[in-house]
Design a protein around this motif. Structure first.
Motif, PDB file in Angstrom:
ATOM      1  N   UNK A   1      61.445  36.347  -6.308  1.00 52.79           N
ATOM      2  CA  UNK A   1      61.620  34.898  -6.702  1.00 52.79           C
ATOM      3  C   UNK A   1      59.858  34.008  -6.288  1.00 52.79           C
ATOM      4  N   UNK A   2      58.882  34.405  -6.388  1.00 51.64           N
ATOM      5  CA  UNK A   2      57.889  33.391  -6.087  1.00 51.64           C
ATOM      6  C   UNK A   2      56.850  33.828  -7.331  1.00 51.64           C
ATOM      7  N   UNK A   3      56.720  34.992  -7.985  1.00 45.83           N
ATOM      8  CA  UNK A   3      56.104  35.096  -9.360  1.00 45.83           C
ATOM      9  C   UNK A   3      54.515  35.270  -8.524  1.00 45.83           C
ATOM     10  N   UNK A   4      54.350  35.347  -7.608  1.00 44.24           N
ATOM     11  CA  UNK A   4      53.166  35.783  -6.596  1.00 44.24           C
ATOM     12  C   UNK A   4      52.206  36.626  -7.696  1.00 44.24           C
ATOM     13  N   UNK A   5      51.371  36.092  -7.491  1.00 42.21           N
ATOM     14  CA  UNK A   5      49.558  37.117  -7.779  1.00 42.21           C
ATOM     15  C   UNK A   5      49.422  38.254  -6.681  1.00 42.21           C
ATOM     16  N   UNK A   6      49.511  37.431  -5.172  1.00 40.08           N
ATOM     17  CA  UNK A   6      48.581  38.022  -4.739  1.00 40.08           C
ATOM     18  C   UNK A   6      49.923  37.583  -2.985  1.00 40.08           C
ATOM     19  N   UNK A   7      50.073  38.755  -2.131  1.00 39.27           N
ATOM     20  CA  UNK A   7      50.977  38.583  -1.332  1.00 39.27           C
ATOM     21  C   UNK A   7      50.232  39.366   0.365  1.00 39.27           C
ATOM     22  N   UNK A   8      49.904  38.116   0.737  1.00 36.73           N
ATOM     23  CA  UNK A   8      49.443  38.829   2.131  1.00 36.73           C
ATOM     24  C   UNK A   8      49.939  39.171   3.887  1.00 36.73           C
ATOM     25  N   UNK A   9      50.541  40.633   3.606  1.00 34.27           N
ATOM     26  CA  UNK A   9      50.977  40.684   5.119  1.00 34.27           C
ATOM     27  C   UNK A   9      49.941  41.345   6.339  1.00 34.27           C
ATOM     28  N   UNK A  10      49.912  40.532   7.981  1.00 33.95           N
ATOM     29  CA  UNK A  10      49.659  40.729   8.292  1.00 33.95           C
ATOM     30  C   UNK A  10      50.252  40.361   9.726  1.00 33.95           C
TER      31      UNK A  10
ATOM     32  N   UNK B   1      62.157  44.658   9.364  1.00 38.06           N
ATOM     33  CA  UNK B   1      63.072  44.146   8.450  1.00 38.06           C
ATOM     34  C   UNK B   1      62.609  43.050   8.058  1.00 38.06           C
ATOM     35  N   UNK B   2      62.182  42.320   8.626  1.00 40.77           N
ATOM     36  CA  UNK B   2      61.818  40.490   8.476  1.00 40.77           C
ATOM     37  C   UNK B   2      61.110  40.776   7.468  1.00 40.77           C
ATOM     38  N   UNK B   3      59.556  41.512   7.637  1.00 42.59           N
ATOM     39  CA  UNK B   3      58.611  41.887   6.427  1.00 42.59           C
ATOM     40  C   UNK B   3      59.058  41.613   5.571  1.00 42.59           C
ATOM     41  N   UNK B   4      60.306  43.574   5.164  1.00 38.21           N
ATOM     42  CA  UNK B   4      60.496  44.066   3.647  1.00 38.21           C
ATOM     43  C   UNK B   4      61.631  42.766   3.321  1.00 38.21           C
ATOM     44  N   UNK B   5      62.203  41.645   4.130  1.00 41.57           N
ATOM     45  CA  UNK B   5      62.740  40.555   3.006  1.00 41.57           C
ATOM     46  C   UNK B   5      61.691  40.069   2.740  1.00 41.57           C
ATOM     47  N   UNK B   6      60.975  39.255   3.695  1.00 40.51           N
ATOM     48  CA  UNK B   6      59.971  38.667   2.969  1.00 40.51           C
ATOM     49  C   UNK B   6      59.468  38.903   1.435  1.00 40.51           C
ATOM     50  N   UNK B   7      58.644  40.092   2.101  1.00 40.29           N
ATOM     51  CA  UNK B   7      58.704  41.031   0.866  1.00 40.29           C
ATOM     52  C   UNK B   7      59.103  41.226  -0.136  1.00 40.29           C
ATOM     53  N   UNK B   8      60.620  41.088  -0.072  1.00 45.50           N
ATOM     54  CA  UNK B   8      61.758  41.105  -1.556  1.00 45.50           C
ATOM     55  C   UNK B   8      61.604  40.190  -1.893  1.00 45.50           C
ATOM     56  N   UNK B   9      61.871  39.258  -1.417  1.00 44.65           N
ATOM     57  CA  UNK B   9      61.364  37.243  -2.021  1.00 44.65           C
ATOM     58  C   UNK B   9      60.901  37.186  -2.905  1.00 44.65           C
ATOM     59  N   UNK B  10      59.558  37.321  -1.925  1.00 38.80           N
ATOM     60  CA  UNK B  10      57.838  36.868  -2.353  1.00 38.80           C
ATOM     61  C   UNK B  10      57.641  37.612  -3.938  1.00 38.80           C
ATOM     62  N   UNK B  11      58.839  39.599  -4.199  1.00 37.44           N
ATOM     63  CA  UNK B  11      58.308  39.924  -5.206  1.00 37.44           C
ATOM     64  C   UNK B  11      59.750  39.510  -5.980  1.00 37.44           C
TER      65      UNK B  11
ATOM     66  N   UNK C   1      52.381  33.606   0.989  1.00 41.11           N
ATOM     67  CA  UNK C   1      51.834  34.257  -1.144  1.00 41.11           C
ATOM     68  C   UNK C   1      51.523  32.879  -1.883  1.00 41.11           C
ATOM     69  N   UNK C   2      51.052  34.063  -2.571  1.00 37.18           N
ATOM     70  CA  UNK C   2      50.141  32.439  -3.804  1.00 37.18           C
ATOM     71  C   UNK C   2      51.910  32.090  -4.449  1.00 37.18           C
ATOM     72  N   UNK C   3      52.298  31.994  -4.304  1.00 37.74           N
ATOM     73  CA  UNK C   3      53.928  32.244  -5.473  1.00 37.74           C
ATOM     74  C   UNK C   3      54.210  30.548  -5.315  1.00 37.74           C
ATOM     75  N   UNK C   4      55.411  30.378  -6.449  1.00 41.35           N
ATOM     76  CA  UNK C   4      55.766  29.055  -6.728  1.00 41.35           C
ATOM     77  C   UNK C   4      56.167  27.857  -5.491  1.00 41.35           C
ATOM     78  N   UNK C   5      57.060  28.627  -4.686  1.00 45.64           N
ATOM     79  CA  UNK C   5      56.622  28.452  -3.059  1.00 45.64           C
ATOM     80  C   UNK C   5      59.180  27.709  -3.983  1.00 45.64           C
ATOM     81  N   UNK C   6      59.051  26.839  -2.453  1.00 45.17           N
ATOM     82  CA  UNK C   6      60.106  26.309  -2.738  1.00 45.17           C
ATOM     83  C   UNK C   6      60.356  25.236  -1.681  1.00 45.17           C
ATOM     84  N   UNK C   7      61.425  24.122  -2.029  1.00 47.33           N
ATOM     85  CA  UNK C   7      61.805  23.395  -0.973  1.00 47.33           C
ATOM     86  C   UNK C   7      62.791  23.730  -0.197  1.00 47.33           C
ATOM     87  N   UNK C   8      62.292  24.620   1.506  1.00 46.12           N
ATOM     88  CA  UNK C   8      63.174  24.802   3.074  1.00 46.12           C
ATOM     89  C   UNK C   8      64.482  23.905   2.966  1.00 46.12           C
TER      90      UNK C   8
END
Length: 108
Positions: free
Chosen positions: A33-42, A21-31, A56-63
């Motif tokens: 909000x981030x405009x990432x070109x690459x996402x790596x899951x390990x 579920x955490x992987x799903x949420x993190x991938x959902x957020x990357x897709x 991800x290599x996206x826009x990032x944010x200030x937590x």
């Protein structure tokens, strides 16, 4: 997107579900909000437990800004899932620097 699993063996089902579920949420957020070109899951073994990392290599944010603005339900949900199985969640991000979500579970 790349995915790699190294040295993983079965974990208690509650931990496996929380990791999924955490992987799903993190991938959902990357897709979404981030405009990432690459996402790596390990998923790596760490002692008797495991570590999930979504980077991800996206826009990032200030937590801290997200927390202050109250727009962090996904992050709260991921933290709750991690703590609910005895794990911990860390978030590393900065504007323009991408994001890494890491969840560690102790194994059982």
């Amino acid at each position: 997107m790349t995915f790699a699993a190294r040295g993983i063996r079965a974990l208690p089902s509650a931990q496996e579900e929380a990791l999924l579920r955490v992987a799903q949420e993190a991938l959902h957020n990357a897709l979404r909000h981030s405009a990432a070109e690459h996402v790596d899951v390990t998923l790596d073994r760490r002692g008797p437990g495991a570590v999930l990392r979504v980077t991800d290599d996206g826009t990032g944010f200030d937590p801290q800004a997200i927390r202050r603005a109250g727009r962090h339900l996904g992050l709260v949900s991921m933290r709750d899932r991690a703590s609910g199985v005895g794990g911990r969640l860390t978030v590393e991000s900065a504007p323009g620097k991408g994001t890494t979500i890491e969840m560690e579970v102790p194994g059982g």
